[in-house]
Design a protein around this motif. Structure first.
Motif, short mmCIF file in Angstrom:
data_model
loop_
_atom_site.label_atom_id
_atom_site.label_comp_id
_atom_site.label_asym_id
_atom_site.label_seq_id
_atom_site.Cartn_x
_atom_site.Cartn_y
_atom_site.Cartn_z
N ILE A 266 45.27 24.03 86.45
CA ILE A 266 46.18 24.59 85.51
C ILE A 266 47.23 25.25 85.94
CG2 ILE A 266 46.59 26.11 83.48
CD1 ILE A 266 43.43 25.29 82.90
N ARG A 267 46.97 26.26 87.07
CA ARG A 267 48.19 27.05 87.46
C ARG A 267 48.59 26.35 88.74
NH1 ARG A 267 43.55 30.03 86.47
NH2 ARG A 267 43.70 31.70 84.98
N GLY A 268 48.26 25.25 89.35
CA GLY A 268 48.90 24.79 90.59
C GLY A 268 48.34 25.48 91.77
N PRO A 269 49.19 25.56 93.09
CA PRO A 269 48.90 26.07 94.03
C PRO A 269 48.91 27.69 93.90
CG PRO A 269 51.00 25.29 94.43
CD PRO A 269 50.48 24.72 93.11
N ILE A 270 47.46 28.35 94.36
CA ILE A 270 47.56 29.81 94.37
C ILE A 270 47.59 30.21 95.83
CG2 ILE A 270 46.40 31.63 93.47
CD1 ILE A 270 45.26 29.85 91.18
N THR A 271 48.15 31.11 96.20
CA THR A 271 48.33 31.57 97.54
C THR A 271 47.86 33.00 97.46
OG1 THR A 271 50.38 30.19 97.94
CG2 THR A 271 49.80 31.78 99.56
N ARG B 37 55.94 46.63 97.61
CA ARG B 37 55.26 46.24 96.19
C ARG B 37 55.77 44.54 96.21
NH1 ARG B 37 52.98 49.81 93.22
NH2 ARG B 37 52.75 48.43 91.69
N MET B 38 54.85 44.11 95.40
CA MET B 38 55.27 42.40 94.95
C MET B 38 55.06 42.59 93.40
SD MET B 38 52.88 38.96 96.03
CE MET B 38 53.47 39.21 97.92
N GLU B 39 56.34 41.77 93.02
CA GLU B 39 56.66 41.66 91.79
C GLU B 39 56.67 40.45 91.24
OE1 GLU B 39 57.41 44.35 89.95
OE2 GLU B 39 57.75 46.02 91.64
N LYS B 40 56.15 40.18 90.15
CA LYS B 40 56.20 38.97 89.41
C LYS B 40 57.41 38.34 89.23
CE LYS B 40 55.17 37.05 84.68
NZ LYS B 40 54.82 37.39 83.52
N LEU C 276 51.25 36.78 89.08
CA LEU C 276 50.58 37.36 90.14
C LEU C 276 49.05 37.63 89.37
CD1 LEU C 276 52.84 40.46 91.20
CD2 LEU C 276 52.87 37.93 92.02
N TYR C 277 48.17 37.65 90.07
CA TYR C 277 46.72 37.83 89.63
C TYR C 277 45.94 38.50 90.36
CZ TYR C 277 47.90 33.70 86.70
OH TYR C 277 48.31 32.90 85.69
N ILE C 278 44.88 39.18 89.90
CA ILE C 278 43.81 39.69 90.60
C ILE C 278 42.74 38.85 90.17
CG2 ILE C 278 42.24 41.77 90.67
CD1 ILE C 278 45.07 42.45 91.36
N ALA C 279 42.11 38.58 91.61
CA ALA C 279 41.10 37.50 91.45
C ALA C 279 39.65 37.94 91.44
CB ALA C 279 40.94 36.44 92.66
N SER D 102 51.61 42.37 86.43
CA SER D 102 52.98 42.46 86.56
C SER D 102 53.43 42.62 88.11
CB SER D 102 53.57 43.12 85.68
OG SER D 102 53.31 44.32 85.82
N ASN D 103 52.66 43.63 88.85
CA ASN D 103 53.09 43.91 89.97
C ASN D 103 52.01 44.56 90.75
OD1 ASN D 103 53.13 47.23 89.90
ND2 ASN D 103 54.47 46.39 88.16
N ILE D 104 51.97 44.65 91.95
CA ILE D 104 50.89 45.29 92.83
C ILE D 104 51.41 46.00 94.08
CG2 ILE D 104 50.40 43.22 94.08
CD1 ILE D 104 47.21 43.94 93.53
N GLY D 105 50.61 46.97 94.55
CA GLY D 105 51.37 47.77 95.41
C GLY D 105 50.63 47.50 96.86
N ASP D 106 50.71 48.43 98.01
CA ASP D 106 50.43 48.13 99.27
C ASP D 106 48.70 48.34 99.46
OD1 ASP D 106 51.61 51.07 99.02
OD2 ASP D 106 50.18 50.95 100.75
N GLY D 107 48.20 47.67 100.19
CA GLY D 107 46.80 47.73 100.39
C GLY D 107 45.81 46.78 99.71
N ASN D 108 46.53 46.01 98.69
CA ASN D 108 45.80 45.36 97.82
C ASN D 108 45.74 43.76 98.22
OD1 ASN D 108 44.67 46.98 95.52
ND2 ASN D 108 46.66 47.74 95.54
#
Length: 743
Positions: free
Chosen positions: A345-350, A358-361, A379-382, A391-397
């Protein structure tokens, strides 16, 4: 009846934790956690040591899942692929995020089978710490050594968990000795088992001098922790005190801070538990020692103390020794890809580990190695194959990102080319970091293993060809150890992998995931070719294009038994250095391209050429000569040199570890001698013999079936590629006949 301070997690508490986890990820912005309270860890082990079972317990006790699955039932969270559940093994690494005692744990369960060791290699680069799991009745096994060597390469602190201590043959002290002798590390046992009539009932915590008694019921949710006393637990008390002194003494030899405390207090017994915990932490992250714990994950014993030890002894992201490379990015984004999967459904997930910023959607990501920009999708938490959008995630994750088409495993991304350039300049100016380390940091730098098996593969029909090619492209992107090659001579598609199981799994995935019943040719061994004697010569080539004639002269030599990382060598002797230094970069690239093209196919059986250096002594070309002409001249020159030299075949040699009941060992050893095996060592492990040897891969096709017959099913085998070795004339002639069909 459980006595002492009862550590109890009720069903309502587990339900509350589960609800909190669900609500947390449903918010879409993912609650922040300070970096010091994040742990990025992997679970490493030999196959069937209990990695997935241990992971399942961790997820259950943290409240992430409502019920525990079992490997033999095929319903665990991290073994989500059909092939994993059918075989009861881990094939692909799976990432899960859970909370434990106000800390966030990003955990990756890795494969234990050697055919999928590349999955482990990819994961290790982004970890801050690791849990190494041993089978308590087997100790350090072959694949344990492999994964620990891989972890050493990335300087990863770790703790060791001796699992399956409920088994009759399990011996904790023997495991500690095995750790020290085979892994060459200082073992720091923080626990020892309590056994009654041979049954594991509890654990003694050496640091706190407490005993932990686990209730056999309630899925391990209840256990009692109570202080040992000399009156009630005399034998345990004396043994615990002795082991605590030994532990303190060991730590004092590797931790100066603890040594100063001992000198000040003039006693090993006066050291507080917190002081020992702090010393264990310092010794672990400096990799001077390895804490050793125990339990039985299947029997729900010892998992919660193991989870506590992850927080106590393994480092947070800001204590990662490799952070010095990422700090030049400052508050700007830097993240490294370590895994790619394709979702229907989502295609390639890296999957990325975020180091800074920070990484932003929907944000733009600049791929430093490929020098291109891509836009991140969602962006997803697996949680294995389940994803929760943020929507976003910070360093260390750890984060999973959709929408990236070019980024592959090992790639480093940031926000812009300018940020990447600034970080590179900062690192290049550092005296403590070499130029080679800087280049490796910005490159993918993952060690790509050489496949040892290959076979032809083709679509069942022309109508399925497009979908078939897409499937192979996606699988190759997911798995760097898989090679898909188009044979220019036969026109066939060739699939190359790490073992029989690896190739079989790929075929199964093409059929189950892509609904294509691909046809595989017979499995063949990936031999190699090399030169056996040095040779040097000069060649002049003339090319006529229209009215123009281009002349190229090149002097080259072939160097046998060469094991350097760069195939092209340059002669910088006084007679040749002026010519070599005058070659412009574009022409040098053309020379290297010619060298690499020849190494793909040797003259004897068209196998790749290895262990051969090519030295350039002299190069001349006329005005207007294009780099393409230089490449062609160099390639033809090397081919002529190889034809004039002597070419030998090299065969892959595997390292085997066979564990067999003593009564069947004689037959197994006799059979190995017929397979050209070189036995290195034979040890005893309880009533079994452990045979370690080297054997040619050609002699091991179908060997697992033979071993099962010879031992009546009372033997296990693990093998991994070790090196290539020159074949003797008789076996080489037989191989040529078998491959070509001619004498």
């Amino acid at each position: 009846m459980l006595k002492g301070r009862l550590i109890k997690t009720s069903w309502s508490q587990l339900q509350k934790r589960y609800a909190q986890n669900s609500a947390r990820v449903a918010k879409g912005n993912y609650e922040e956690q300070e970096t010091a309270k994040i742990r990025n860890i992997g679970i490493l082990a030999h196959i069937d040591a209990g990695k997935t079972t241990t992971t399942e317990r961790m997820l259950y006790y943290s409240g992430l899942i409502k019920s525990m699955g079992e490997v033999h039932h095929g319903n665990t969270v991290t073994d989500y692929m059909d092939q994993e559940r059918q075989r009861g093994i881990t094939i692909t690494s799976a990432a899960v995020t859970f909370d434990w005692k106000n800390h966030r744990v990003n955990l990756i369960d890795t494969p234990g089978h050697i055919d999928f060791t590349m999955e482990v290699e990819q994961t290790l680069r982004v970890l801050d710490g690791a849990i190494v799991i041993l089978d308590g009745s087997a100790g350090v096994e072959a694949q344990t050594l492999t994964v620990c060597r891989q972890a050493d390469k990335y300087d990863i602190p770790r703790i060791i968990y001796v699992n399956k201590m409920d088994r009759p043959g399990a011996n904790f002290d023997a495991n500690v000795k095995s750790i020290e002798s085979k892994l060459n590390v200082e073992a720091l046992p923080t626990q020892f088992p309590i056994k009654e009539t041979g049954t594991l009932t509890g654990i003694v915590d050496v640091v706190s001098l407490e005993k932990l008694i686990f209730d056999g019921k309630n899925m391990g949710m209840r256990f009692a922790r109570s202080k040992l006393s000399e009156e009630e637990d005399k034998s345990l008390w004396e043994l615990a005190l002795e082991k605590r002194r030994d532990l303190t003494d060991k730590l004092s030899n590797m931790d100066d801070i603890l040594a100063d405390v001992i000198i000040e207090q003039e006693s090993l017994d006066a050291i507080t538990p917190q002081t020992l915990h702090d010393s264990l932490y310092r010794s672990t992250i400096s990799r001077k020692g390895v804490p050793v714990l125990l339990g039985s994950s299947y029997k729900n014993i010892g998992v919660q103390p193991l989870m506590d030890s992850v927080l106590l002894y393994l480092p947070s992201p800001d204590r990662n020794k490799h952070m010095k490379y990422y700090r030049p990015f400052s508050k700007k984004l830097s993240a490294r890809a370590f895994k790619v999967v394709h979702d229907k459904i989502r295609g390639p997930i890296t999957f990325f580990r975020v180091y800074t910023g920070r990484m932003e959607k929907g944000a733009k990501l600049y791929n430093i190695r490929k020098e291109i920009a891509e836009h991140a999708g969602k962006l997803y938490i697996a949680c294995a194959d389940d994803y929760h959008e943020v929507s976003n995630i910070g360093d260390g994750n750890i984060v999973a990102v959709t929408g990236l088409k070019s980024t592959v495993t090992g790639d480093l991304v940031t926000t812009t080319a300018a940020v990447a350039s600034s970080a590179r300049k900062d690192l290049e100016s550092r005296e403590d970091i070499s130029p080679e380390d800087v280049a490796n940091f910005f490159a993918s730098n993952s060690r790509i293993l050489e496949p040892v098996f290959f076979c032809s593969i083709e679509a069942p029909s022309l109508s399925a060809q497009a979908a078939f090619e897409t499937a192979l492209q996606q699988l190759e992107r997911e798995d760097p150890s898989l090679r898909v090659i188009q044979d220019s001579e036969s026109g066939q598609t060739v699939l190359a992998g790490m073992g029989e199981l690896h190739i079989e799994i790929i075929k199964d995935r093409i059929k189950s995931e892509y609904k294509i019943d691909a046809e595989l040719g017979p499995l063949q061994i990936a031999y190699r070719e090399t030169v056996t004697n040095p040779i040097t010569d000069t060649f002049t080539s003339e090319y006529k294009m229209g009215k123009s004639t281009y002349v190229v002269t090149v002097t080259m030599s072939l160097i046998p038994d060469y094991h350097g990382s760069q195939s092209l060598l340059l002669d910088r002797s006084p007679d040749h250095s002026a010519n070599i230094d005058a070659i412009p970069l574009k022409m040098m690239k053309a020379v290297n391209a010619g060298v690499q093209s020849v190494l793909l196919h040797g003259p004897k059986l068209s196998y790749p050429v290895i262990n051969m250096g090519v030295k350039l002594h002299w190069l001349e070309w006329g005005p207007g000569t294009s780099p393409t002409i230089v490449t062609a001249t160099v390639a033809q020159s090397i081919k002529k040199l190889m034809q004039a030299s002597t070419i030998a075949l090299l065969e892959p040699i595997m390292q085997l570890e066979i564990v067999v009941d003593n009564e069947y060992s004689t037959g197994v050893i006799a059979d190995l001698s017929k397979r050209r095996a070189e036995i290195q060592k034979i040890d005893m492990r309880g009533r079994s013999k452990v045979i370690r040897c080297f054997a040619p891969l050609a002699e091991l096709l179908g060997y697992s079936t033979t071993l099962r017959i010879l031992s009546s099913g009372h033997a296990t085998i693990s093998l991994e590629f070790d090196h290539y070795r020159r074949m003797d004339p008789v076996n080489e002639a037989e191989t040529i006949k078998r491959v070509t069909g001619f004498c």
